[in-house]
Design a protein around this motif. Structure first.
Motif, mmCIF file in Angstrom:
data_model
loop_
_atom_site.group_PDB
_atom_site.id
_atom_site.type_symbol
_atom_site.label_atom_id
_atom_site.label_comp_id
_atom_site.label_asym_id
_atom_site.label_seq_id
_atom_site.Cartn_x
_atom_site.Cartn_y
_atom_site.Cartn_z
ATOM 1 N N ARG A 1 0.859 -1.173 0.000
ATOM 2 C CA ARG A 1 0.000 0.000 0.000
ATOM 3 C C ARG A 1 0.900 1.229 0.000
ATOM 4 O O ARG A 1 2.090 1.146 0.349
ATOM 5 C CB ARG A 1 -0.980 0.021 1.185
ATOM 6 N N HIS A 2 0.361 2.377 -0.420
ATOM 7 C CA HIS A 2 1.136 3.609 -0.500
ATOM 8 C C HIS A 2 0.782 4.515 0.678
ATOM 9 O O HIS A 2 -0.382 4.601 1.078
ATOM 10 C CB HIS A 2 0.856 4.327 -1.821
ATOM 11 N N ILE A 3 1.797 5.199 1.216
ATOM 12 C CA ILE A 3 1.621 6.031 2.399
ATOM 13 C C ILE A 3 2.153 7.432 2.104
ATOM 14 O O ILE A 3 3.244 7.589 1.545
ATOM 15 C CB ILE A 3 2.390 5.442 3.612
ATOM 16 N N VAL A 4 1.400 8.446 2.488
ATOM 17 C CA VAL A 4 1.798 9.822 2.210
ATOM 18 C C VAL A 4 3.113 10.182 2.900
ATOM 19 O O VAL A 4 3.458 9.646 3.960
ATOM 20 C CB VAL A 4 0.715 10.828 2.667
ATOM 21 N N ALA A 5 3.825 11.111 2.298
ATOM 22 C CA ALA A 5 5.030 11.673 2.911
ATOM 23 C C ALA A 5 4.616 12.679 3.978
ATOM 24 O O ALA A 5 3.468 13.149 4.005
ATOM 25 C CB ALA A 5 5.893 12.350 1.849
ATOM 26 N N GLU A 6 5.539 13.013 4.845
ATOM 27 C CA GLU A 6 5.256 14.008 5.873
ATOM 28 C C GLU A 6 4.880 15.333 5.213
ATOM 29 O O GLU A 6 5.550 15.806 4.305
ATOM 30 C CB GLU A 6 6.473 14.199 6.771
ATOM 31 N N GLY A 7 3.768 15.906 5.654
ATOM 32 C CA GLY A 7 3.309 17.171 5.098
ATOM 33 C C GLY A 7 2.434 17.035 3.869
ATOM 34 O O GLY A 7 1.878 18.034 3.391
ATOM 35 N N GLN A 8 2.286 15.832 3.336
ATOM 36 C CA GLN A 8 1.454 15.606 2.157
ATOM 37 C C GLN A 8 0.021 15.342 2.598
ATOM 38 O O GLN A 8 -0.224 14.561 3.522
ATOM 39 C CB GLN A 8 1.996 14.418 1.360
ATOM 40 N N ALA A 9 -0.930 15.995 1.950
ATOM 41 C CA ALA A 9 -2.326 15.925 2.385
ATOM 42 C C ALA A 9 -3.239 15.492 1.241
ATOM 43 O O ALA A 9 -2.814 15.344 0.092
ATOM 44 C CB ALA A 9 -2.775 17.281 2.933
ATOM 45 N N THR A 10 -4.504 15.312 1.580
ATOM 46 C CA THR A 10 -5.505 14.854 0.608
ATOM 47 C C THR A 10 -5.615 15.803 -0.578
ATOM 48 O O THR A 10 -5.738 15.370 -1.727
ATOM 49 C CB THR A 10 -6.865 14.694 1.306
ATOM 50 N N SER A 11 -5.564 17.104 -0.326
ATOM 51 C CA SER A 11 -5.669 18.066 -1.433
ATOM 52 C C SER A 11 -4.470 17.979 -2.370
ATOM 53 O O SER A 11 -4.611 18.197 -3.582
ATOM 54 C CB SER A 11 -5.813 19.488 -0.896
ATOM 55 N N ASP A 12 -3.295 17.667 -1.829
ATOM 56 C CA ASP A 12 -2.104 17.535 -2.673
ATOM 57 C C ASP A 12 -2.266 16.376 -3.657
ATOM 58 O O ASP A 12 -1.970 16.506 -4.851
ATOM 59 C CB ASP A 12 -0.863 17.295 -1.807
ATOM 60 N N MET A 13 -2.700 15.236 -3.144
ATOM 61 C CA MET A 13 -2.894 14.076 -4.021
ATOM 62 C C MET A 13 -4.026 14.329 -5.012
ATOM 63 O O MET A 13 -3.921 13.950 -6.192
ATOM 64 C CB MET A 13 -3.181 12.831 -3.178
ATOM 65 N N SER A 14 -5.091 14.972 -4.556
ATOM 66 C CA SER A 14 -6.213 15.290 -5.453
ATOM 67 C C SER A 14 -5.748 16.161 -6.611
ATOM 68 O O SER A 14 -6.108 15.923 -7.770
ATOM 69 C CB SER A 14 -7.315 16.020 -4.679
ATOM 70 N N ALA A 15 -4.942 17.178 -6.303
ATOM 71 C CA ALA A 15 -4.466 18.086 -7.337
ATOM 72 C C ALA A 15 -3.561 17.365 -8.337
ATOM 73 O O ALA A 15 -3.616 17.635 -9.546
ATOM 74 C CB ALA A 15 -3.745 19.264 -6.706
ATOM 75 N N ARG A 16 -2.737 16.436 -7.839
ATOM 76 C CA ARG A 16 -1.858 15.677 -8.738
ATOM 77 C C ARG A 16 -2.690 14.846 -9.720
ATOM 78 O O ARG A 16 -2.420 14.822 -10.925
ATOM 79 C CB ARG A 16 -0.936 14.770 -7.919
ATOM 80 N N ALA A 17 -3.684 14.128 -9.197
ATOM 81 C CA ALA A 17 -4.550 13.324 -10.066
ATOM 82 C C ALA A 17 -5.373 14.204 -10.996
ATOM 83 O O ALA A 17 -5.588 13.877 -12.171
ATOM 84 C CB ALA A 17 -5.465 12.444 -9.213
ATOM 85 N N ALA A 18 -5.822 15.349 -10.479
ATOM 86 C CA ALA A 18 -6.660 16.255 -11.266
ATOM 87 C C ALA A 18 -5.917 16.822 -12.475
ATOM 88 O O ALA A 18 -6.495 16.944 -13.565
ATOM 89 C CB ALA A 18 -7.155 17.393 -10.380
ATOM 90 N N ARG A 19 -4.660 17.177 -12.293
ATOM 91 C CA ARG A 19 -3.900 17.737 -13.416
ATOM 92 C C ARG A 19 -3.776 16.728 -14.558
ATOM 93 O O ARG A 19 -3.842 17.097 -15.736
ATOM 94 C CB ARG A 19 -2.514 18.183 -12.938
ATOM 95 N N ILE A 20 -3.613 15.467 -14.211
ATOM 96 C CA ILE A 20 -3.545 14.425 -15.246
ATOM 97 C C ILE A 20 -4.880 14.314 -15.964
ATOM 98 O O ILE A 20 -4.943 14.221 -17.198
ATOM 99 C CB ILE A 20 -3.153 13.077 -14.608
ATOM 100 N N ALA A 21 -5.977 14.332 -15.194
ATOM 101 C CA ALA A 21 -7.311 14.221 -15.783
ATOM 102 C C ALA A 21 -7.635 15.421 -16.667
ATOM 103 O O ALA A 21 -8.206 15.275 -17.763
ATOM 104 C CB ALA A 21 -8.351 14.084 -14.678
ATOM 105 N N LEU A 22 -7.290 16.609 -16.207
ATOM 106 C CA LEU A 22 -7.529 17.819 -16.999
ATOM 107 C C LEU A 22 -6.768 17.761 -18.317
ATOM 108 O O LEU A 22 -7.304 18.120 -19.376
ATOM 109 C CB LEU A 22 -7.104 19.057 -16.204
ATOM 110 N N VAL B 1 -8.127 22.400 -3.279
ATOM 111 C CA VAL B 1 -7.791 21.909 -4.623
ATOM 112 C C VAL B 1 -7.999 23.023 -5.652
ATOM 113 O O VAL B 1 -7.191 23.206 -6.568
ATOM 114 C CB VAL B 1 -8.634 20.666 -4.979
ATOM 115 N N GLN B 2 -9.076 23.780 -5.497
ATOM 116 C CA GLN B 2 -9.334 24.898 -6.403
ATOM 117 C C GLN B 2 -8.145 25.856 -6.444
ATOM 118 O O GLN B 2 -7.692 26.274 -7.520
ATOM 119 C CB GLN B 2 -10.581 25.665 -5.956
ATOM 120 N N THR B 3 -7.616 26.188 -5.264
ATOM 121 C CA THR B 3 -6.481 27.105 -5.185
ATOM 122 C C THR B 3 -5.242 26.506 -5.837
ATOM 123 O O THR B 3 -4.529 27.181 -6.589
ATOM 124 C CB THR B 3 -6.182 27.453 -3.718
ATOM 125 N N LYS B 4 -4.977 25.235 -5.561
ATOM 126 C CA LYS B 4 -3.784 24.587 -6.129
ATOM 127 C C LYS B 4 -3.838 24.537 -7.651
ATOM 128 O O LYS B 4 -2.801 24.609 -8.325
ATOM 129 C CB LYS B 4 -3.643 23.174 -5.548
#
Length: 328
Positions: free
Chosen positions: A42-63, A94-97
């Motif tokens: 399973r994958h585990i977030v790095a220190e300081g990494q949050a749900t919005s960070d991962m959402s934005a990463r996936a979102a940029r690919i989808a966009l 996520v909107q801001t990112k």
């Protein structure tokens, strides 16, 4: 009017936690975990990494796949049980990112069913004409809510995010039928007790580890299989189809034994079922969009294919839907 998925993306943190590593943390072993769950890592977030960070990463690919610019989005929805903050919504962050300056924002919490609940809501909004381009993310940072001494839960969950872009279309695409539900008086079967308004995070509750996920696995298993099968048959019947008409079943990735039991009762081959739990574990609201993105990238879904989505989670909630794959 329909709501077609025109773009998709997924993201999992770089850090991978294997079953062998868990053997050093808790009383378990690789054979025990795989035989009961099908999970290898399973994958585990790095220190300081949050749900919005991962959402934005996936979102940029989808966009990028959809050819949609952030400022063209009318709405951002994040399905999650692990928000960055209690206030504001993760979708606002996520909107801001992304710089999606024209988008409305909101979160959806229906536990592991959150993505499918949100997909049904967004589809209705697009059909109603209120929005035309929507970013829908399913994302979870579950690891901070795990008791690493409880082998019944800590071996199961992981962190990840998936995202899709939905756009209005006249074609027969997107979600064609859905059924949402919940089972009363089952909240305690799968919950995080402490930390909100009903049970504030007092010293006494923290000492009892009530800030972590607690689960009655055997009871959840029984409810999950029954609800996923019944709701799947219901939504297929709504569009005049049977399991034999489905090109691919994309189930919530909670437990391989649950997935196999559902497939058996639907009388579909496991070759027709998309499974990636071995890589990610249970990522709650992220499992469906991550699986959709991975299946699409692998060529498992072709335009016009009938896709069955089904999920089950805390609440206890359940949901199923029939999706016709393909862009606008």
């Amino acid at each position: 009017m329909n709501a077609a998925i025109t773009g998709w993306g997924r993201y999992a943190p770089d850090r991978v936690l294997t079953n062998q590593e868990l053997e050093q943390i808790v009383d378990t072993n690789d054979e025990w975990i795989q035989s009961r769950t099908g999970i290898q890592r399973r994958h585990i977030v790095a220190e300081g990494q949050a749900t919005s960070d991962m959402s934005a990463r996936a979102a940029r690919i989808a966009l990028d796949k959809a050819g949609v610019k952030p400022e063209e989005l009318d709405l951002i929805v994040v399905a999650t049980t692990s928000p960055d903050l209690l206030l504001p919504s993760t979708a606002a962050l996520v909107q801001t990112k992304l710089g999606a300056i024209n988008a409305g924002v909101m979160d959806m919490n229906a536990a592991c069913c959150g993505f499918l609940y949100a997909l049904s809501a967004v589809t209705a909004m697009i059909r109603g004409g209120g929005v035309g381009k929507v970013l829908l993310c399913g994302a979870e940072t579950i690891s901070p809510f795990l008791n690493w001494q409880d082998r019944n839960t800590c071996v199961i969950f992981g962190d990840a995010a998936g995202a899709v872009i939905l756009e209005a279309t006249e074609q027969e695409r997107g979600l064609q039928s859905y059924k949402l539900g919940a089972i009363p008086d089952t909240a305690e079967l799968l919950w995080i007790k402490a930390g909100a308004t009903l049970y504030p995070a007092t010293h006494e509750r923290l000492d009892q580890s009530e800030q972590y996920i607690q689960m009655n696995g055997s009871e959840v298993f029984k409810h999950a299989v029954r609800s996923m099968v019944d709701s799947s048959l219901h939504v297929l019947n709504q569009v005049g189809k049977t399991p034999a008409d489905v090109q691919l079943v994309v189930p919530h990735q909670a437990n391989l034994r649950i997935i196999e039991a559902v497939a058996k009762r639907l009388n579909v081959s496991m070759d027709q079922v998309f499974v990636n739990i071995q890589e990610y574990g249970n990522t709650s609201a992220a499992t469906l969009p991550v699986a959709i993105a991975e299946a699409a990238d692998a060529g498992r879904m072709q335009p016009g294919d009938t896709i069955l989505l089904t999920a089950f989670g805390g609440g206890l909630t359940w949901a199923s839907g029939v999706l016709v794959w393909g862009g606008k």
